[in-house]
Design a protein around this motif. Structure first.
Motif, PDB file in Angstrom:
ATOM      1  N   ILE A 321       0.832  -1.206   0.000  1.00 58.69           N
ATOM      2  CA  ILE A 321       0.000   0.000   0.000  1.00 58.69           C
ATOM      3  C   ILE A 321       0.863   1.251   0.000  1.00 58.69           C
ATOM      4  N   GLY A 322       1.988   1.248   0.767  1.00 55.95           N
ATOM      5  CA  GLY A 322       2.870   2.413   0.794  1.00 55.95           C
ATOM      6  C   GLY A 322       3.494   2.682  -0.561  1.00 55.95           C
ATOM      7  N   VAL A 323       3.982   1.607  -1.227  1.00 57.66           N
ATOM      8  CA  VAL A 323       4.588   1.783  -2.558  1.00 57.66           C
ATOM      9  C   VAL A 323       3.569   2.286  -3.558  1.00 57.66           C
ATOM     10  N   PHE A 324       2.362   1.715  -3.489  1.00 57.79           N
ATOM     11  CA  PHE A 324       1.307   2.118  -4.418  1.00 57.79           C
ATOM     12  C   PHE A 324       0.937   3.596  -4.218  1.00 57.79           C
ATOM     13  N   THR A 325       0.896   4.036  -2.964  1.00 54.56           N
ATOM     14  CA  THR A 325       0.580   5.445  -2.675  1.00 54.56           C
ATOM     15  C   THR A 325       1.653   6.368  -3.217  1.00 54.56           C
ATOM     16  N   LEU A 326       2.957   5.988  -3.071  1.00 56.55           N
ATOM     17  CA  LEU A 326       4.055   6.808  -3.605  1.00 56.55           C
ATOM     18  C   LEU A 326       3.987   6.908  -5.116  1.00 56.55           C
ATOM     19  N   LEU A 327       3.638   5.818  -5.795  1.00 51.16           N
ATOM     20  CA  LEU A 327       3.512   5.837  -7.259  1.00 51.16           C
ATOM     21  C   LEU A 327       2.421   6.795  -7.698  1.00 51.16           C
ATOM     22  N   ILE A 328       1.291   6.786  -6.995  1.00 46.29           N
ATOM     23  CA  ILE A 328       0.183   7.682  -7.360  1.00 46.29           C
ATOM     24  C   ILE A 328       0.588   9.128  -7.163  1.00 46.29           C
ATOM     25  N   GLN A 329       1.290   9.439  -6.048  1.00 39.79           N
ATOM     26  CA  GLN A 329       1.706  10.814  -5.794  1.00 39.79           C
ATOM     27  C   GLN A 329       2.715  11.293  -6.829  1.00 39.79           C
ATOM     28  N   SER A 330       3.661  10.432  -7.217  1.00 40.28           N
ATOM     29  CA  SER A 330       4.640  10.833  -8.231  1.00 40.28           C
ATOM     30  C   SER A 330       3.983  11.051  -9.575  1.00 40.28           C
ATOM     31  N   THR A 331       2.971  10.239  -9.915  1.00 45.29           N
ATOM     32  CA  THR A 331       2.250  10.422 -11.183  1.00 45.29           C
ATOM     33  C   THR A 331       1.510  11.740 -11.190  1.00 45.29           C
ATOM     34  N   ASP A 332       0.863  12.105 -10.063  1.00 43.54           N
ATOM     35  CA  ASP A 332       0.133  13.372  -9.985  1.00 43.54           C
ATOM     36  C   ASP A 332       1.079  14.556 -10.130  1.00 43.54           C
ATOM     37  N   SER A 333       2.278  14.491  -9.521  1.00 42.61           N
ATOM     38  CA  SER A 333       3.221  15.614  -9.613  1.00 42.61           C
ATOM     39  C   SER A 333       3.724  15.800 -11.034  1.00 42.61           C
ATOM     40  N   LYS A 334       3.978  14.694 -11.758  1.00 43.00           N
ATOM     41  CA  LYS A 334       4.394  14.795 -13.155  1.00 43.00           C
ATOM     42  C   LYS A 334       3.298  15.397 -14.008  1.00 43.00           C
ATOM     43  N   GLY A 335       2.047  15.059 -13.737  1.00 44.42           N
ATOM     44  CA  GLY A 335       0.930  15.615 -14.507  1.00 44.42           C
ATOM     45  C   GLY A 335       0.818  17.106 -14.298  1.00 44.42           C
ATOM     46  N   LYS A 336       1.046  17.570 -13.045  1.00 43.55           N
ATOM     47  CA  LYS A 336       0.954  19.008 -12.785  1.00 43.55           C
ATOM     48  C   LYS A 336       2.062  19.765 -13.497  1.00 43.55           C
ATOM     49  N   GLN A 337       3.304  19.209 -13.547  1.00 40.00           N
ATOM     50  CA  GLN A 337       4.395  19.861 -14.244  1.00 40.00           C
ATOM     51  C   GLN A 337       4.128  19.924 -15.737  1.00 40.00           C
ATOM     52  N   ALA A 338       3.554  18.884 -16.293  1.00 39.38           N
ATOM     53  CA  ALA A 338       3.231  18.895 -17.722  1.00 39.38           C
ATOM     54  C   ALA A 338       2.164  19.915 -18.027  1.00 39.38           C
TER      55      ALA A 338
END
Length: 461
Positions: A321-338
């Motif tokens: 669950i911790g790894v999955f949560t980190l992946l979701i947060q990193s994906t959201d940050s990349k989307g905001k930068q794009a």
């Protein structure tokens, strides 16, 4: 050969088995309802059994009797009815093989054990529940005479012969009252009328609160006189005893120590051991206590491994669950930068409608400015909440039988079946506080939430 047996061999549903040498008689226990009850041994499986031998009377058809035993074999699933294992026949007798359980006959038990009223009631109520359970599957036309009762070492009442109908049929509630009286009085002689029964019970109610004694006496005498069904008797008795126990606990009243302590078992001296005892010693059965220690250790090791496995599984799930949560947060940050990288483009496109938002004097009379649309930024309107669904009537329920119950027990039973209730108190021959009439009648079908009306006796005037 007996002609009845020959006829049964031609037309019988269950094939006849002749009496064989598989079962060996070890010891006579007692006469039982026209036959003899023995302790025997199954030489094939090397286990002890009960052997119940009944003589075959000339001129009496044997086929219905065997079929009746066969029906009991099919429904004999309740633990407090001795299970029928096998049936064998000869020209002059029927041998019925029953499950063996350690214990003694009812008469021997009452002679050796002293019980308080509360302990005896607990035994009777527990057996009454088993009988109510069994009544849904089988006929209850058998005798509860003490000669047909076997008491196991864990103080459970067992019926031996559960297929023969007694010559004088009595209500099961009355027979249970008789067993209860013999348990507390340790006497096999029963009083002849209800007044003597009441007087005998009063001698053994000292451990009950004064407020509960009269209600208990009323329930016992009503059952003795046939005015209570088995269900009403068991429910009333259980309710009264639970209420008395709560009242005693609330007042801090505890029964005297001599009421709690069991009398020691009286063992009759015998100069020599019985054959069955000698054989059991010769078999050298291992002591149960020596087997329980390694068994307990094995259970401890298994439980420890189980808890370790569960802990490891929980840790693995937490890491995932911790790894999955980190992946979701990193994906959201990349989307905001794009998204921030392409912001100039909508600014250049929005310059056109901003210019047109300032109308020129020449075009103000011809056209009106149109606002820019941003469908991606405006949230869509949420649908209006739907109206609550119309109330539905409850499903069908069976109307319970409240006649003979106390008023509060009747109220609880009605609520347990999903029905509302109302009651009327009237003068009646029924004991005060008990239900003597109800509408609708028992076992009728009603909708859940319907109202049931019952009449509570005020007692005879």
């Amino acid at each position: 050969m007996n002609p009845n047996i020959m006829e049964y061999e031609k037309n019988g549903v269950i094939p006849l088995k002749p009496i064989s040498n598989r079962y060996e008689i070890k010891e006579l226990i007692a006469p039982l309802l026209g036959g003899q009850l023995y302790i025997g041994k199954d030489m094939s499986l090397m286990r002890y059994v009960f052997l119940y031998e009944i003589p075959v009377r000339q001129g009496v058809p044997i086929e219905p009797y065997i079929q009746k035993i066969g029906k009991v074999m099919q429904v004999s699933t309740h633990t407090q009815f001795l299970h029928i294992l096998d049936v064998e026949m000869a020209e002059e007798q029927v041998r019925i093989v029953l499950t063996h359980r350690e214990g003694c006959m009812f008469k021997q038990y009452t002679g050796r054990h002293s019980m308080t009223f509360q302990e005896a009631v607990a035994m009777i109520v527990q057996f009454g529940r088993v009988m109510l359970d069994a009544a849904e599957e089988r006929s209850m036309e058998f005798s509860l005479h003490p000669g047909n009762i076997w008491i196991t070492d864990d103080q459970k009442i067992n019926v031996i012969n559960s297929w023969d109908r007694p010559a004088e049929r009595q209500r099961l509630s009355k027979e249970l009252v008789a067993l209860l009286l013999q348990l507390v009085s340790r006497s096999s002689v029963l009083p002849s009328d209800g007044q003597r029964v009441e007087a005998e019970f009063r001698k053994h109610l000292n451990g009950l609160p004064a407020s509960s004694r009269e209600a208990v006496i009323s329930t016992l005498t009503n059952a003795w006189n046939g005015r209570l069904s088995l269900n009403a008797f068991i429910q009333n008795l259980q309710h009264l005893m639970q209420g008395g126990a709560k009242e005693s606990a609330g007042r801090g009243v505890t029964p005297p120590p001599e009421r709690i302590r069991r009398a020691p078992v009286i063992q009759e001296p015998s100069p020599q051991k019985k054959p069955i005892e000698k054989e059991r010693e010769a078999e050298q059965i291992p002591d149960e206590e020596t087997e329980e220690k390694p068994r307990d250790r094995r259970l401890y090791r298994l439980s420890k491994r189980l808890w370790q496995g569960l802990g490891l599984a929980a840790l693995t799930i937490a890491v995932f669950i911790g790894v999955f949560t980190l992946l979701i947060q990193s994906t959201d940050s990349k989307g905001k930068q794009a998204g921030s990288a392409v912001t100039p483009t909508p600014d250049r496109q929005s310059s056109k409608p901003s210019d047109t938002s300032k109308p020129s004097p020449s075009s103000s009379s011809k056209t009106s400015p149109t606002p820019s649309k941003k469908p991606s930024e405006q949230p869509s309107p949420s649908p209006s909440p739907s109206a609550d669904p119309p109330a539905q009537s409850g499903g069908p329920v069976s109307v319970p039988n409240l006649i003979g119950l106390a008023r509060d027990a009747a109220e609880k039973q009605a609520l347990a079946n999903g029905l509302r209730f109302e009651f009327v108190i009237e003068v009646n021959e029924m004991a005060a506080g008990n239900v003597f009439k109800q509408e609708p009648a028992a076992n009728e079908t009603a909708a859940k939430g319907d109202r049931i009306k019952f009449w509570v006796s005020k007692g005879p005037q």
